[in-house]
Design an enzyme around this catalytic site. Structure first.
Site, PDB file in Angstrom:
ATOM      1  CD  GLU A 266      -2.179-102.597 -10.225  1.00 38.87           C
ATOM      2  OE1 GLU A 266      -1.001-102.672 -10.621  1.00 38.87           O
ATOM      3  OE2 GLU A 266      -2.653-101.546  -9.698  1.00 38.87           O
ATOM      4  CD  GLU A 295      -0.021 -95.517 -13.663  1.00 43.28           C
ATOM      5  OE1 GLU A 295       0.742 -96.396 -13.222  1.00 43.28           O
ATOM      6  OE2 GLU A 295      -1.183 -95.364 -13.259  1.00 43.28           O
TER       7      GLU A 295
HETATM    8 ZN    ZN Z   1      -0.375 -98.079 -12.103  1.00 39.09          ZN
END
Ligand code: ZN
Length: 503
Positions: A266, A295
């Site tokens: 995160e 991502e």
């Molecule tokens: Zn992620």
């Protein structure tokens, strides 16, 4: 500034502020809100969401886009202004294409399908969920047809999450990767006993876990004066502006990995948000380029850096000092193995670096076949199990741990899954490019410094926000569009060494 452009910006900044306020409400809902708040929160979110949407799709927005475009007078296509018009026009056109009635039907279906999915999964009853999956597919087809596409229907859905990315390109990359991964997983399975993760399954004080995770995230470059870390059941990251970014994690008192690597994952998302250029902050360009590019940053910091040997040469002695009873007598190689163990598992969210992408490819292949009718809904469980056997060598004992495991299809989200693998593949491509520019990065990591790598990512990825479509951003940063070569070399090098496959 030209008048229409300045009026357009004012209007769009209002939309952004509504979206940021929605993010605050969503964050609070998951971090602090008592259960009793659910109903009023849903209403608050519903109202603000409607206001933002109506403001964006109003005819006035379209007229201002047209007028502002004519004021541009040949300013560079990569200027903030030209990019704003290009990107917002895309948002505008896309949301205009889908009729309000279909949007309503989709959100209604998502609520009902999720309830049905929770029950079906608990009772291991795919047949009870099948009609909802059929409806998800039907709605997805209609959305794709309204949006339009040149190649195949799936393009229209993928484009919602990865602007400009084509299904055929993704499928070709995945096919290459799969051809490498399946034998790699099988070779590792034969040597599974070389690596144990017993040392990370001990008792670890939660407060110390938190302190250590925060120290690592801060060393990577997450700025705690412009962000904070809280606890949730499902970790996530969200940004209210580049100067207020929230990340969350969860703690397991008997397992070190979940909190530490969720925090680093995160933090990667958070650093992207914190790195967005100041001039883009608070505008419709002040977010990440796509889910996949986002991502790539969580994966890069969690895996390539966060599970890397260079990084742990610096941090492991500190971790041993933090947990002397648990790790004082464990050497770095044992610990490095424990945080990188490959273990084919049924559940995607628990998968290691090597097997993870196979879980995604399975879903991507099934989504395409379901969408174009090659695969019937009632045959989905068996198709799932067959792919699990072929790719990972394991068979789910039931549908709850098979075809019913993910929430995405019940939420009506088709076209979303590939973004996880796109991000993973891209993380290695970006890291390679940073290394070509700065070969001293590993040496820095071994002394606990990450600023050269972080700086390269800010300069080449983060600061651009949403200005460029993924493949343009990737090409600007690395010299070529998305490719799987870097990722294959990375995996074979790292896991070949760990499992003794290279000799
Ligand atoms: Zn992620």
């Amino acid at each position: 500034m030209a008048e229409s452009m300045s009026r357009l910006k004012e209007r769009l900044n209002d939309v952004s502020r509504l979206q940021q306020a929605l993010a605050v409400l969503g964050w609070d809902q998951q971090v602090y809100m008592p259960p009793g708040g659910a109903e009023s929160r849903a209403e608050q979110i519903g109202t603000l969401d409607r206001m933002a949407h109506e403001m964006l799709i109003a005819d006035e927005t379209g007229e201002l886009i047209e007028a502002a475009r004519s004021e541009l007078n040949g300013s560079a296509p990569d200027s903030d202004e030209a990019s704003l018009i290009r990107v917002v026009n895309r948002d505008y056109e896309q949301s205009k294409k889908i009729p309000a009635e279909l949007v309503r039907e989709m959100s209604q279906h998502a609520v009902l399908a999720q309830q049905a999915w929770v029950k079906a999964r608990a009772e291991n009853d795919f047949a009870a969920f099948a009609p909802y999956l059929s409806k998800t597919i039907d709605l997805s087809r209609r959305v794709a047809d309204y949006l339009g596409y040149e190649g195949e229907r799936y393009d229209a859905l993928l484009d919602l999450f990865e602007p400009g990315m084509k299904t055929a390109h993704v499928a070709a990359i995945f096919a290459d990767l799969k051809a490498e991964l399946v034998p790699l997983v099988a070779a590792i399975a034969e040597r599974a006993d070389r690596v144990s993760d017993a040392v990370v399954h001990q008792s670890f004080d939660e407060a110390k876990q938190e302190e250590f995770g925060k120290a690592m995230a801060a060393a990577f470059g997450f700025d705690f004066t412009r962000g904070r870390l809280d606890r949730t059941v499902h970790p996530f990251a969200t940004g209210f502006s580049r100067n207020d970014v929230r990340i969350t994690t969860r703690y397991d008192p008997n397992f070190l990995n979940p909190s530490l690597f969720s925090t680093l994952h995160e933090a990667g998302h958070g650093m992207y948000e914190q790195g967005i250029g100041e001039t883009l902050d608070g505008t419709m360009l002040g977010n990440g380029a796509s889910l996949g590019v986002h991502e790539s940053q969580s994966r890069l910091w969690e895996n390539i850096v966060g599970r890397g040997r260079d990084t742990w040469q610096h941090f492991y002695p500190r971790l041993q000092e933090t947990f002397p009873e648990q790790l004082g007598n464990v050497d770095l190689d044992t610990f490095y193995g424990a945080i990188n163990r490959v273990h084919p598992s049924l559940i995607r969210v628990e998968a290691d670096e090597v097997t993870y992408n196979l879980h995604i490819m399975l879903r991507f292949e099934m989504e395409r076949e379901l969408l174009d009718g090659k695969l019937a809904v009632e045959d989905a469980p068996e198709a799932w199990n067959e792919k699990m056997r072929a790719y990972l060598g394991i068979t789910p004992p039931n549908d709850a741990e098979g075809v019913l495991q993910d929430v995405h299809w019940s939420g009506g989200m088709m076209g979303y899954f590939p973004t996880y693998s796109i991000g993973t593949i891209l993380s290695a491509q970006l890291f390679d490019a940073a290394m070509r520019a700065h070969p001293n990065i590993p040496e820095e990591m071994r002394s606990g410094r990450f600023d050269t790598l972080h700086g390269w990512l800010v300069e080449n990825v983060y600061r651009h926000g949403r200005k460029f479509e993924p493949n343009e951003l990737i090409t600007r940063a690395t010299g070529e569009p998305l490719q799987s070569r870097s990722y294959v070399v990375y995996l074979k090098g790292k896991f070949g060494e760990l499992y003794g496959l290279n000799s």
